[in-house]
Scaffold this active site. Structure first.
Site, PDB file in Angstrom:
ATOM      1  N   ILE A  12       0.840  -1.209   0.000  1.00 42.35           N
ATOM      2  CA  ILE A  12       0.000   0.000   0.000  1.00 42.35           C
ATOM      3  C   ILE A  12       0.871   1.254   0.000  1.00 42.35           C
ATOM      4  O   ILE A  12       0.583   2.232  -0.700  1.00 42.35           O
ATOM      5  CB  ILE A  12      -0.956  -0.011   1.215  1.00 42.35           C
ATOM      6  CG1 ILE A  12      -1.824  -1.278   1.189  1.00 42.35           C
ATOM      7  CG2 ILE A  12      -1.831   1.241   1.213  1.00 42.35           C
ATOM      8  CD1 ILE A  12      -2.610  -1.522   2.470  1.00 42.35           C
ATOM      9  N   ASP A  31      11.944   2.665   5.026  1.00 46.38           N
ATOM     10  CA  ASP A  31      11.480   1.272   5.024  1.00 46.38           C
ATOM     11  C   ASP A  31      12.689   0.386   5.335  1.00 46.38           C
ATOM     12  O   ASP A  31      13.782   0.626   4.827  1.00 46.38           O
ATOM     13  CB  ASP A  31      10.902   0.917   3.642  1.00 46.38           C
ATOM     14  CG  ASP A  31      10.013  -0.324   3.681  1.00 46.38           C
ATOM     15  OD1 ASP A  31       8.826  -0.218   3.348  1.00 46.38           O
ATOM     16  OD2 ASP A  31      10.527  -1.412   4.024  1.00 46.38           O
ATOM     17  N   LEU A  33      12.887  -2.679   4.465  1.00 43.32           N
ATOM     18  CA  LEU A  33      12.906  -3.697   3.402  1.00 43.32           C
ATOM     19  C   LEU A  33      12.744  -5.111   3.966  1.00 43.32           C
ATOM     20  O   LEU A  33      13.134  -6.089   3.335  1.00 43.32           O
ATOM     21  CB  LEU A  33      14.168  -3.589   2.526  1.00 43.32           C
ATOM     22  CG  LEU A  33      14.309  -2.276   1.754  1.00 43.32           C
ATOM     23  CD1 LEU A  33      15.548  -2.292   0.866  1.00 43.32           C
ATOM     24  CD2 LEU A  33      13.068  -1.972   0.898  1.00 43.32           C
ATOM     25  N   ALA A  74       4.082   1.127   8.086  1.00 41.64           N
ATOM     26  CA  ALA A  74       4.988   0.027   8.452  1.00 41.64           C
ATOM     27  C   ALA A  74       4.428  -0.801   9.594  1.00 41.64           C
ATOM     28  O   ALA A  74       4.149  -0.270  10.663  1.00 41.64           O
ATOM     29  CB  ALA A  74       6.342   0.608   8.856  1.00 41.64           C
ATOM     30  N   ASN A  92       5.172  -3.686  16.574  1.00 40.07           N
ATOM     31  CA  ASN A  92       4.236  -2.703  16.000  1.00 40.07           C
ATOM     32  C   ASN A  92       3.962  -1.579  17.007  1.00 40.07           C
ATOM     33  O   ASN A  92       3.786  -0.423  16.631  1.00 40.07           O
ATOM     34  CB  ASN A  92       2.892  -3.370  15.642  1.00 40.07           C
ATOM     35  CG  ASN A  92       2.992  -4.267  14.415  1.00 40.07           C
ATOM     36  OD1 ASN A  92       4.007  -4.262  13.724  1.00 40.07           O
ATOM     37  ND2 ASN A  92       1.938  -5.028  14.137  1.00 40.07           N
ATOM     38  N   SER A 116      -6.795  -1.111  11.180  1.00 37.18           N
ATOM     39  CA  SER A 116      -7.369  -2.288  10.523  1.00 37.18           C
ATOM     40  C   SER A 116      -8.729  -2.625  11.111  1.00 37.18           C
ATOM     41  O   SER A 116      -8.987  -2.377  12.297  1.00 37.18           O
ATOM     42  CB  SER A 116      -6.408  -3.462  10.749  1.00 37.18           C
ATOM     43  OG  SER A 116      -7.054  -4.680  10.479  1.00 37.18           O
ATOM     44  N   TYR A 140      -2.382  -9.210  16.424  1.00 37.67           N
ATOM     45  CA  TYR A 140      -2.174  -8.147  15.429  1.00 37.67           C
ATOM     46  C   TYR A 140      -3.219  -7.029  15.613  1.00 37.67           C
ATOM     47  O   TYR A 140      -2.882  -5.844  15.688  1.00 37.67           O
ATOM     48  CB  TYR A 140      -2.264  -8.751  14.015  1.00 37.67           C
ATOM     49  CG  TYR A 140      -2.504  -7.756  12.912  1.00 37.67           C
ATOM     50  CD1 TYR A 140      -1.485  -6.900  12.485  1.00 37.67           C
ATOM     51  CD2 TYR A 140      -3.746  -7.667  12.281  1.00 37.67           C
ATOM     52  CE1 TYR A 140      -1.706  -5.985  11.465  1.00 37.67           C
ATOM     53  CE2 TYR A 140      -3.970  -6.759  11.257  1.00 37.67           C
ATOM     54  CZ  TYR A 140      -2.957  -5.915  10.855  1.00 37.67           C
ATOM     55  OH  TYR A 140      -3.181  -5.011   9.846  1.00 37.67           O
ATOM     56  N   LYS A 144      -2.922  -2.899  16.750  1.00 33.19           N
ATOM     57  CA  LYS A 144      -3.516  -1.741  16.048  1.00 33.19           C
ATOM     58  C   LYS A 144      -4.359  -0.909  17.019  1.00 33.19           C
ATOM     59  O   LYS A 144      -4.371   0.323  16.961  1.00 33.19           O
ATOM     60  CB  LYS A 144      -4.388  -2.222  14.876  1.00 33.19           C
ATOM     61  CG  LYS A 144      -3.596  -2.856  13.736  1.00 33.19           C
ATOM     62  CD  LYS A 144      -2.755  -1.834  12.999  1.00 33.19           C
ATOM     63  CE  LYS A 144      -2.019  -2.409  11.819  1.00 33.19           C
ATOM     64  NZ  LYS A 144      -1.079  -1.483  11.201  1.00 33.19           N
ATOM     65  N   ARG A 217     -16.675 -10.937   2.994  1.00 34.38           N
ATOM     66  CA  ARG A 217     -15.700  -9.894   3.348  1.00 34.38           C
ATOM     67  C   ARG A 217     -15.890  -8.671   2.458  1.00 34.38           C
ATOM     68  O   ARG A 217     -16.431  -8.756   1.358  1.00 34.38           O
ATOM     69  CB  ARG A 217     -14.261 -10.409   3.163  1.00 34.38           C
ATOM     70  CG  ARG A 217     -13.874 -11.523   4.124  1.00 34.38           C
ATOM     71  CD  ARG A 217     -13.714 -11.021   5.558  1.00 34.38           C
ATOM     72  NE  ARG A 217     -13.379 -12.089   6.484  1.00 34.38           N
ATOM     73  CZ  ARG A 217     -14.281 -12.842   7.140  1.00 34.38           C
ATOM     74  NH1 ARG A 217     -15.566 -12.631   6.966  1.00 34.38           N
ATOM     75  NH2 ARG A 217     -13.894 -13.786   7.974  1.00 34.38           N
TER      76      ARG A 217
HETATM   77  N1  LIG Z   1      -3.117  -5.211   3.076  1.00 32.88           N
HETATM   78  C1  LIG Z   1      -4.253  -5.169   3.757  1.00 32.88           C
HETATM   79  O1  LIG Z   1      -5.295  -5.741   3.335  1.00 32.88           O
HETATM   80  C2  LIG Z   1      -4.338  -4.399   5.058  1.00 32.88           C
HETATM   81  C3  LIG Z   1      -5.551  -4.421   5.788  1.00 32.88           C
HETATM   82  C4  LIG Z   1      -5.626  -3.713   6.977  1.00 32.88           C
HETATM   83  C5  LIG Z   1      -4.532  -2.985   7.432  1.00 32.88           C
HETATM   84  N2  LIG Z   1      -3.359  -2.994   6.725  1.00 32.88           N
HETATM   85  C6  LIG Z   1      -2.210  -2.229   7.233  1.00 32.88           C
HETATM   86  O2  LIG Z   1      -1.719  -1.394   6.197  1.00 32.88           O
HETATM   87  C7  LIG Z   1      -0.311  -1.203   6.346  1.00 32.88           C
HETATM   88  C8  LIG Z   1       0.381  -1.495   5.031  1.00 32.88           C
HETATM   89  O3  LIG Z   1       0.079  -2.835   4.660  1.00 32.88           O
HETATM   90  P1  LIG Z   1       0.716  -3.521   3.376  1.00 32.88           P
HETATM   91  O4  LIG Z   1      -0.287  -4.518   2.899  1.00 32.88           O
HETATM   92  O5  LIG Z   1       1.210  -2.494   2.434  1.00 32.88           O
HETATM   93  O6  LIG Z   1       1.926  -4.320   4.063  1.00 32.88           O
HETATM   94  P2  LIG Z   1       3.424  -4.548   3.540  1.00 32.88           P
HETATM   95  O7  LIG Z   1       4.001  -5.604   4.420  1.00 32.88           O
HETATM   96  O8  LIG Z   1       3.449  -4.745   2.079  1.00 32.88           O
HETATM   97  O9  LIG Z   1       4.120  -3.139   3.870  1.00 32.88           O
HETATM   98  C9  LIG Z   1       4.661  -2.800   5.116  1.00 32.88           C
HETATM   99  C10 LIG Z   1       6.014  -2.162   4.852  1.00 32.88           C
HETATM  100  O10 LIG Z   1       6.569  -1.727   6.096  1.00 32.88           O
HETATM  101  C11 LIG Z   1       7.946  -2.094   6.135  1.00 32.88           C
HETATM  102  N3  LIG Z   1       8.295  -2.223   7.565  1.00 32.88           N
HETATM  103  C12 LIG Z   1       7.837  -3.157   8.442  1.00 32.88           C
HETATM  104  N4  LIG Z   1       8.353  -2.936   9.665  1.00 32.88           N
HETATM  105  C13 LIG Z   1       9.138  -1.826   9.562  1.00 32.88           C
HETATM  106  C14 LIG Z   1       9.916  -1.086  10.481  1.00 32.88           C
HETATM  107  N5  LIG Z   1      10.024  -1.463  11.757  1.00 32.88           N
HETATM  108  N6  LIG Z   1      10.589   0.002  10.040  1.00 32.88           N
HETATM  109  C15 LIG Z   1      10.499   0.391   8.742  1.00 32.88           C
HETATM  110  N7  LIG Z   1       9.773  -0.269   7.825  1.00 32.88           N
HETATM  111  C16 LIG Z   1       9.099  -1.367   8.224  1.00 32.88           C
HETATM  112  C17 LIG Z   1       8.030  -3.385   5.346  1.00 32.88           C
HETATM  113  O11 LIG Z   1       9.324  -3.643   4.844  1.00 32.88           O
HETATM  114  C18 LIG Z   1       7.027  -3.133   4.236  1.00 32.88           C
HETATM  115  O12 LIG Z   1       7.627  -2.500   3.122  1.00 32.88           O
HETATM  116  C19 LIG Z   1       0.115  -2.109   7.511  1.00 32.88           C
HETATM  117  O13 LIG Z   1       0.190  -1.315   8.671  1.00 32.88           O
HETATM  118  C20 LIG Z   1      -1.022  -3.090   7.636  1.00 32.88           C
HETATM  119  O14 LIG Z   1      -1.154  -3.584   8.969  1.00 32.88           O
HETATM  120  C21 LIG Z   1      -3.246  -3.692   5.542  1.00 32.88           C
END
Ligand SMILES: NC(=O)c1ccc[n+]([C@@H]2O[C@H](COP(=O)([O-])OP(=O)(O)OC[C@H]3O[C@@H](n4cnc5c(N)ncnc54)[C@H](O)[C@@H]3O)[C@@H](O)[C@H]2O)c1
Length: 317
Positions: A12, A31, A33, A74, A92, A116, A140, A144, A217
């Site tokens: 995202i 990030d 990575l 993140a 987190n 979330s 998780y 949040k 969903r």
């Molecule tokens: N994808 C979904 O359907 C969904 C639904 C609800 C909430 N979310 C939330 O949205 C956010 C983004 O989700 P996403 O699907 O893009 O996940 P993702 O895992 O693709 O992206 C998260 C990014 O954060 C980076 N990261 C993780 N820990 C870190 C840290 N300590 N320091 C720096 N960078 C860090 C990771 O390398 C990754 O690039 C998250 O917080 C997730 O909980 C996602």
């Protein structure tokens, strides 16, 4: 605005970076990575490899830049893993504390946070509104909820304005051909089945009290989700807002949509229900519509088509 996007190399976050640059914002990505993909970050953004868990470099980053707002994507996000490795998922919470402390120290007054629907747990009634009871059923979701409470305290104590966006199931592709490196969600899993990387799609429970027995969903297109973030930048009050399409689809309806667009059959396997999986979940998005002037513009078919496009092999493969 000058914006720090934490987690901007993820699914995202990278889509948000693209949209922010298109809207002429100045973007820095932080990030680690861990799950992020460096090549997804638009070269017009400044990229810093680093973690929110390392306070000193984090504070240096804030000293060296005059950020006006932070978007915080993140996080670790696999609900199942959070139940077996809570110590890892506590990161987190630590990350959120470190980020808020760095923001306070450097007088950055606005944050947009990825929360979330997991904060709600099993719904007592539908649709889920922002006032619905909060009862996370996995660790998780608990992280949040704690993050949201931290945001609320830092607003009171440090004057940081926050917008916490409670995402439902985010799906589809923003034109970056994103392939999930650790597919845990149904869209990327179906993508892998179509690629032949997985033999079949596991359906966890076909005996729910829903129209076809499979769970319902709410899916929201990543482009619509990101659009809401850009609109949230303009808000001046602290808010918690659901981001969902307000429509529910069953797993079988989703499979049918994938089969009709891809013209392929998706092999399926019925597995037992997973604990903590409610029969039905969908959002009320009335608050997002009225406060942000937002509404989803992409339907389920758009999410399915763009996912198939991202997952289909390129001509040279
Ligand atoms: N994808 C979904 O359907 C969904 C639904 C609800 C909430 N979310 C939330 O949205 C956010 C983004 O989700 P996403 O699907 O893009 O996940 P993702 O895992 O693709 O992206 C998260 C990014 O954060 C980076 N990261 C993780 N820990 C870190 C840290 N300590 N320091 C720096 N960078 C860090 C990771 O390398 C990754 O690039 C998250 O917080 C997730 O909980 C996602």
């Amino acid at each position: 605005m000058n914006i720090l996007v934490v987690g901007g190399a993820g699914y995202i976050g990278s889509a948000a970076v693209k949209a922010l640059l298109e809207a002429n914002h100045e973007v820095t990505v932080l990030d680690n990575l861990d799950k992020g993909i460096r090549s997804l970050v638009d070269p017009q953004a400044k990229f810093i490899e680093g973690s929110l868990l390392n306070e000193k470099p984090l504070n240096n980053l804030f000293s060296e830049n005059r950020f006006e707002a932070v978007m915080h994507f993140a996080s670790l996000k696999a609900a199942g893993e959070s139940m077996t490795h809570p110590e890892k998922y506590s990161e987190n919470i630590t990350s959120m504390i470190n980020l808020l402390n760095a923001m306070s120290a450097h007088k950055v007054k606005k944050i947009i946070f990825s929360s979330s629907a997991a904060v709600y747990g099993t719904p007592q009634s539908l649709p889920l509104t922002e006032e619905s009871p909060l009862n996370p059923e996995n660790y998780y979701g608990f992280t949040k909820l704690v993050a949201e409470q931290l945001l609320d305290w830092y607003e009171k104590l440090k004057g940081i304005q926050y917008i916490s966006l409670r995402y439902f199931n985010v799906a589809g592709d923003a034109g970056l051909n994103y392939i999930d490196p650790e597919a845990n969600n149904i869209f990327p899993i179906i993508g892998e089945v179509l690629q032949g990387k997985r033999p079949a799609l596991k359906i966890f429970g076909k005996d729910y009290e829903t129209r076809d027995g499979t769970p319902v969903r709410d899916y929201i297109h990543v482009i619509d989700l990101v659009d809401a973030h850009l609109k949230a930048l303009k808000l001046e009050s602290s808010e918690i807002i659901n981001l969902g399409s307000a429509q529910g689809y069953t797993v079988l309806e989703l499979i049918k949509a994938f089969e009709s667009v891809s013209k392929k059959t998706i092999p399926q396997e019925i597995a037992p229900r997973r604990s903590g999986d409610p029969a039905e979940l969908y959002a009320s998005n009335d608050k997002a519509k009225s406060l942000l002037g937002w509404e989803p513009k992409h339907d389920l078919n758009d999410m399915v088509e763009s996912t198939i496009k991202a997952y289909e092999p390129s001509p040279q493969e």
